[in-house]
Design a protein around this motif. Structure first.
Motif, PDB file in Angstrom:
ATOM      1  N   LYS A 131     -17.186   7.307 -11.408  1.00 30.59           N
ATOM      2  CA  LYS A 131     -16.593   7.914 -10.581  1.00 30.59           C
ATOM      3  C   LYS A 131     -15.044   8.316  -9.342  1.00 30.59           C
ATOM      4  N   LEU A 132     -15.317   7.496  -8.859  1.00 32.67           N
ATOM      5  CA  LEU A 132     -13.693   7.575  -7.770  1.00 32.67           C
ATOM      6  C   LEU A 132     -12.516   7.675  -8.548  1.00 32.67           C
ATOM      7  N   LEU A 133     -12.164   7.180 -10.593  1.00 35.72           N
ATOM      8  CA  LEU A 133     -11.209   7.360 -11.047  1.00 35.72           C
ATOM      9  C   LEU A 133     -10.657   8.947 -10.778  1.00 35.72           C
ATOM     10  N   GLY A 144      -4.672  11.780  -7.803  1.00 37.32           N
ATOM     11  CA  GLY A 144      -5.716  13.091  -8.427  1.00 37.32           C
ATOM     12  C   GLY A 144      -6.029  13.347  -9.075  1.00 37.32           C
ATOM     13  N   THR A 145      -7.255  14.831  -8.493  1.00 37.88           N
ATOM     14  CA  THR A 145      -8.262  14.983  -8.708  1.00 37.88           C
ATOM     15  C   THR A 145      -8.368  15.323 -10.739  1.00 37.88           C
ATOM     16  N   SER A 146      -9.467  15.677 -11.593  1.00 31.72           N
ATOM     17  CA  SER A 146      -9.455  15.831 -12.172  1.00 31.72           C
ATOM     18  C   SER A 146      -8.582  17.475 -12.406  1.00 31.72           C
ATOM     19  N   GLU A 147      -8.775  18.084 -11.514  1.00 25.50           N
ATOM     20  CA  GLU A 147      -8.587  19.679 -11.255  1.00 25.50           C
ATOM     21  C   GLU A 147      -7.008  19.025 -11.579  1.00 25.50           C
ATOM     22  N   VAL A 148      -6.564  18.909 -10.470  1.00 22.43           N
ATOM     23  CA  VAL A 148      -5.065  17.936 -10.664  1.00 22.43           C
ATOM     24  C   VAL A 148      -4.260  17.525 -11.716  1.00 22.43           C
ATOM     25  N   ALA A 184      -4.096  16.837   4.013  1.00 24.63           N
ATOM     26  CA  ALA A 184      -3.127  17.511   3.221  1.00 24.63           C
ATOM     27  C   ALA A 184      -3.625  15.613   1.935  1.00 24.63           C
ATOM     28  N   GLY A 185      -4.396  16.808   1.466  1.00 19.43           N
ATOM     29  CA  GLY A 185      -5.197  16.098  -0.169  1.00 19.43           C
ATOM     30  C   GLY A 185      -4.195  15.972  -1.135  1.00 19.43           C
ATOM     31  N   SER A 186      -4.795  16.444  -2.150  1.00 24.76           N
ATOM     32  CA  SER A 186      -4.272  17.415  -3.816  1.00 24.76           C
ATOM     33  C   SER A 186      -3.309  18.191  -2.818  1.00 24.76           C
ATOM     34  N   ASP A 187      -3.171  18.677  -1.680  1.00 26.08           N
ATOM     35  CA  ASP A 187      -1.702  19.403  -1.454  1.00 26.08           C
ATOM     36  C   ASP A 187      -1.121  18.297  -0.500  1.00 26.08           C
ATOM     37  N   CYS A 236      -4.952   8.921   5.258  1.00 27.69           N
ATOM     38  CA  CYS A 236      -6.900   7.863   5.206  1.00 27.69           C
ATOM     39  C   CYS A 236      -7.131   7.916   3.937  1.00 27.69           C
ATOM     40  N   PHE A 237      -8.074   6.853   3.430  1.00 32.53           N
ATOM     41  CA  PHE A 237      -8.175   6.276   1.748  1.00 32.53           C
ATOM     42  C   PHE A 237      -7.302   5.611   1.754  1.00 32.53           C
ATOM     43  N   ILE A 238      -6.417   4.892   2.127  1.00 36.13           N
ATOM     44  CA  ILE A 238      -5.180   4.229   1.470  1.00 36.13           C
ATOM     45  C   ILE A 238      -6.106   3.042   1.318  1.00 36.13           C
ATOM     46  N   THR A 239      -5.808   2.679   0.358  1.00 37.25           N
ATOM     47  CA  THR A 239      -6.002   1.145  -0.749  1.00 37.25           C
ATOM     48  C   THR A 239      -5.333  -0.191  -0.232  1.00 37.25           C
ATOM     49  N   ASN A 240      -5.888  -0.828   0.164  1.00 35.35           N
ATOM     50  CA  ASN A 240      -5.963  -2.079  -0.040  1.00 35.35           C
ATOM     51  C   ASN A 240      -4.776  -2.071   1.244  1.00 35.35           C
ATOM     52  N   SER A 283       0.522  -0.905  -0.228  1.00 32.52           N
ATOM     53  CA  SER A 283       0.019  -0.362  -0.056  1.00 32.52           C
ATOM     54  C   SER A 283       1.050   1.162  -0.056  1.00 32.52           C
ATOM     55  N   PHE A 284       0.326   2.414  -0.263  1.00 31.90           N
ATOM     56  CA  PHE A 284       0.890   3.767  -0.763  1.00 31.90           C
ATOM     57  C   PHE A 284       0.857   4.828   0.312  1.00 31.90           C
ATOM     58  N   GLY A 285       1.011   5.420   1.334  1.00 34.06           N
ATOM     59  CA  GLY A 285       0.292   6.317   1.827  1.00 34.06           C
ATOM     60  C   GLY A 285       0.793   7.760   2.717  1.00 34.06           C
ATOM     61  N   LEU A 286      -0.443   7.990   1.818  1.00 34.31           N
ATOM     62  CA  LEU A 286       0.119   9.765   0.371  1.00 34.31           C
ATOM     63  C   LEU A 286      -0.561  10.323   1.825  1.00 34.31           C
ATOM     64  N   THR A 287      -2.281  10.373   1.581  1.00 35.83           N
ATOM     65  CA  THR A 287      -3.223  10.933   1.668  1.00 35.83           C
ATOM     66  C   THR A 287      -3.659  11.090   3.358  1.00 35.83           C
ATOM     67  N   GLU A 288      -3.054  12.504   3.846  1.00 40.82           N
ATOM     68  CA  GLU A 288      -3.785  12.885   5.101  1.00 40.82           C
ATOM     69  C   GLU A 288      -4.998  13.306   5.615  1.00 40.82           C
TER      70      GLU A 288
HETATM   71  C1  FAD Z   1     -11.545   5.024  -2.917  1.00 41.67           C
HETATM   72  C2  FAD Z   1     -10.578   5.897  -2.864  1.00 41.67           C
HETATM   73  C3  FAD Z   1      -8.934   4.843  -2.484  1.00 41.67           C
HETATM   74  C4  FAD Z   1      -7.806   5.967  -2.418  1.00 41.67           C
HETATM   75  N1  FAD Z   1      -6.213   5.376  -2.173  1.00 41.67           N
HETATM   76  C5  FAD Z   1      -5.651   6.269  -1.749  1.00 41.67           C
HETATM   77  C6  FAD Z   1      -4.258   5.205  -2.011  1.00 41.67           C
HETATM   78  O1  FAD Z   1      -4.218   4.460  -2.181  1.00 41.67           O
HETATM   79  N2  FAD Z   1      -3.070   6.354  -1.631  1.00 41.67           N
HETATM   80  C7  FAD Z   1      -3.351   7.700  -0.760  1.00 41.67           C
HETATM   81  O2  FAD Z   1      -2.181   8.443  -0.634  1.00 41.67           O
HETATM   82  N3  FAD Z   1      -4.726   7.984  -1.175  1.00 41.67           N
HETATM   83  C8  FAD Z   1      -5.159   7.418  -2.153  1.00 41.67           C
HETATM   84  N4  FAD Z   1      -6.269   8.793  -1.368  1.00 41.67           N
HETATM   85  C9  FAD Z   1      -6.977   9.634  -1.960  1.00 41.67           C
HETATM   86  C10 FAD Z   1      -6.745  10.669  -3.135  1.00 41.67           C
HETATM   87  O3  FAD Z   1      -5.970  10.294  -3.772  1.00 41.67           O
HETATM   88  C11 FAD Z   1      -7.189  11.830  -2.798  1.00 41.67           C
HETATM   89  O4  FAD Z   1      -9.301  11.796  -1.669  1.00 41.67           O
HETATM   90  C12 FAD Z   1      -7.043  12.323  -3.795  1.00 41.67           C
HETATM   91  O5  FAD Z   1      -5.630  13.058  -3.754  1.00 41.67           O
HETATM   92  C13 FAD Z   1      -7.748  14.428  -3.313  1.00 41.67           C
HETATM   93  O6  FAD Z   1      -7.736  14.459  -1.984  1.00 41.67           O
HETATM   94  P1  FAD Z   1      -8.735  15.132  -0.721  1.00 41.67           P
HETATM   95  O7  FAD Z   1      -9.509  14.026  -0.538  1.00 41.67           O
HETATM   96  O8  FAD Z   1      -8.202  15.432   0.151  1.00 41.67           O
HETATM   97  O9  FAD Z   1      -9.400  16.379  -1.422  1.00 41.67           O
HETATM   98  P2  FAD Z   1      -8.980  18.145  -1.631  1.00 41.67           P
HETATM   99  O10 FAD Z   1      -7.248  18.232  -2.095  1.00 41.67           O
HETATM  100  O11 FAD Z   1      -9.263  18.831  -0.135  1.00 41.67           O
HETATM  101  O12 FAD Z   1      -9.658  18.321  -2.788  1.00 41.67           O
HETATM  102  C14 FAD Z   1     -11.034  19.162  -2.514  1.00 41.67           C
HETATM  103  C15 FAD Z   1     -11.524  19.757  -4.224  1.00 41.67           C
HETATM  104  O13 FAD Z   1     -10.544  20.627  -4.425  1.00 41.67           O
HETATM  105  C16 FAD Z   1     -10.175  20.631  -5.770  1.00 41.67           C
HETATM  106  N5  FAD Z   1      -8.854  21.154  -5.621  1.00 41.67           N
HETATM  107  C17 FAD Z   1      -8.356  21.027  -4.249  1.00 41.67           C
HETATM  108  N6  FAD Z   1      -6.484  22.023  -4.915  1.00 41.67           N
HETATM  109  C18 FAD Z   1      -6.946  22.899  -5.883  1.00 41.67           C
HETATM  110  C19 FAD Z   1      -6.163  23.116  -7.359  1.00 41.67           C
HETATM  111  N7  FAD Z   1      -5.228  23.862  -6.541  1.00 41.67           N
HETATM  112  N8  FAD Z   1      -6.924  24.036  -7.702  1.00 41.67           N
HETATM  113  C20 FAD Z   1      -7.889  23.787  -8.300  1.00 41.67           C
HETATM  114  N9  FAD Z   1      -9.179  22.505  -7.647  1.00 41.67           N
HETATM  115  C21 FAD Z   1      -8.116  21.666  -6.335  1.00 41.67           C
HETATM  116  C22 FAD Z   1      -9.607  18.930  -6.107  1.00 41.67           C
HETATM  117  O14 FAD Z   1     -10.000  19.430  -6.807  1.00 41.67           O
HETATM  118  C23 FAD Z   1     -11.227  18.759  -5.707  1.00 41.67           C
HETATM  119  O15 FAD Z   1     -12.107  18.745  -6.226  1.00 41.67           O
HETATM  120  C24 FAD Z   1      -7.677   7.704  -2.270  1.00 41.67           C
HETATM  121  C25 FAD Z   1      -9.446   8.112  -2.071  1.00 41.67           C
HETATM  122  C26 FAD Z   1     -10.558   7.718  -2.419  1.00 41.67           C
HETATM  123  C27 FAD Z   1     -11.702   8.061  -2.529  1.00 41.67           C
END
Ligand code: FAD
Length: 380
Positions: A358-360, A365-369, A130-133, A155-159, A122-127
């Motif tokens: 939807k998850l994809l 990295g979200t579509s915005e990222v 600290a998601g997109s950032d 949080c949200f760490i797959t596997n 597993s890879f634990g980056l998200t907190e």
């Molecule tokens: C089912 C699932 C499995 C996952 N698996 C893993 C995993 O294995 N390991 C891991 O580390 N993480 C994992 N994740 C975490 C996932 O990578 C994060 O949820 C994702 O990166 C977004 O972070 P956030 O949820 O904190 O949203 P946020 O970063 O809070 O974003 C909220 C909204 O703001 C937008 N936003 C944020 N910053 C900007 C910007 N600068 N400009 C424009 N828009 C912006 C985003 O696009 C989004 O629409 C998983 C998530 C899910 C739901």
């Protein structure tokens, strides 16, 4: 240009498609409704060598390339988004960083069981904050003699609940500009102080395990540091670039499945005395989905090809991830529309494609990222 797959890539497609159809497909509805991680399926995938496709044989892998691996994700994604996501995360996030940046000893000790399919990573980056950032990582790893002591929350760490090893990102110090240095460290899940809980009730990819991790004074040897400590951030950006190809491939698989189901249904369903596939409004929907599936495939395979040929692929993997995952969502949505009321019912499966797709648009990295990554590559 040669758009043909090699003999090996064609063989992998057939092998994975057969396995997906025979072993995974009969279980997909149950995996979704019961939200149960299919561990036994992963054991079989391990035996077939699927978890080691892009790794050399000396580390227990199958010695294939990124394109073969992308094709495998596509084929699994075509039948089951949950299994596809856990597969992509295990290979691209749980194992690949060790292959890219690990020492010989780390590869022998930690990569080999993952590539052989005897364990999951597993890879634990998200907190929580600290998601997109990802640069906002709060988890710390403080040196203590020959060890690191790690404290933090992921949080949200797959596997993670089924993993033998975690790769966690943590702040290990400050650089000369006063910015946090973020490093990646291998943490065996049986280390004291590691607590993993899996209580999320998800909209889609319900059979893929998603967990929270608490690291409370977790002591691991300094030799578990992955790669160059000063380059932790750029290392995980590289990891994510590679991972995006697999999430794009998963989107491609779901988009293809949506097209297949919608086309079949449109030919069978009769209204106003003829198959609804005779109506131009339905034909145009199918034509649009088919075109976007074809474009997605070209983008995914090109990004994989660039990576295999040691060429820059950051922009192309972001293109592929953005386009293929948004295509998956659009295609699933139109597949429901083409099914009418039946599409809204679980047994027709297209509603699951939409929930999984939807998850994809969010993970890795979200579509915005992705748009930010592309804009940066354009020089903005
Ligand atoms: C089912 C699932 C499995 C996952 N698996 C893993 C995993 O294995 N390991 C891991 O580390 N993480 C994992 N994740 C975490 C996932 O990578 C994060 O949820 C994702 O990166 C977004 O972070 P956030 O949820 O904190 O949203 P946020 O970063 O809070 O974003 C909220 C909204 O703001 C937008 N936003 C944020 N910053 C900007 C910007 N600068 N400009 C424009 N828009 C912006 C985003 O696009 C989004 O629409 C998983 C998530 C899910 C739901």
């Amino acid at each position: 240009m040669d758009f043909n797959l090699t003999k090996e890539q064609t063989m992998i497609r057939k092998m994975v498609r057969d396995f997906a159809e025979e072993v995974i497909k009969p279980r997909t509805i149950e995996i979704d409704t019961e939200a149960k991680f299919p561990l036994d399926i992963f054991e079989q995938m391990g035996e077939l060598g699927l978890l080691g496709i892009p790794f050399p044989e000396e580390y227990g892998g199958s010695g294939g390339d990124t394109l073969s691996y992308a094709i495998a994700v596509e084929e699994i994604g075509r039948v089951c988004g949950s299994t596809g996501l856990s597969y992509a995360a295990a290979v691209s996030l749980g194992a690949s960083p060790i292959y890219y940046f690990g020492t010989e000893e780390q590869k022998q000790k930690y990569l080999t069981p993952l590539a052989e399919g005897k364990a999951l990573g597993s890879f634990g980056l998200t907190e929580p904050n600290a998601g997109s950032d990802a640069g906002g990582t709060k988890t710390t790893a403080v040196e203590d003699g020959d060890d690191f002591i790690i404290n933090g929350e992921k949080c949200f760490i797959t596997n993670a609940s089924f993993a033998k090893t975690l790769i966690v990102t943590a702040v290990t110090g400050k650089n000369e500009k006063g910015r946090n240095i973020i490093s990646a460290i291998i943490v065996p899940t049986d280390t004291e102080g590691v607590t993993i809980t899996s209580n999320y009730d998800k909209m889609g990819v319900r059979g893929s395990d998603t967990a929270e991790i608490v690291l409370d004074n977790v002591r691991v040897p300094k030799s578990n540091l992955l790669g160059d400590p000063q380059k932790g951030f750029s290392q995980f950006l590289y990891t994510l670039d590679g991972g995006r190809i697999s999430i794009a491939a998963l989107g491609l698989g779901i988009a293809q499945a949506s097209l297949d189901k919608a086309l079949q249904y449109a030919k069978e369903r009769k209204q106003f005395g003829k198959s609804i596939s005779n109506f131009q409004a339905i034909q145009f929907k199918l034509a649009d989905i088919a075109m976007e599936v074809e474009l997605s495939r070209n983008m995914v395979y090109k990004a994989a090809w660039l990576k295999d040929n040691n060429q820059p692929f950051t922009k192309e993997s972001a293109y592929a991830k953005l386009f293929a995952t948004e295509t998956a969502f659009r295609a699933a949505n139109q597949a429901i529309q083409i099914h009418g009321g039946y599409g809204y019912m679980r047994e027709y499966e297209v509603e699951r494609y939409l929930r999984d797709a939807k998850l994809l648009e969010i993970g890795e990295g979200t579509s915005e990222v992705q748009r930010l990554v592309i804009a940066r590559q354009l020089g903005c």
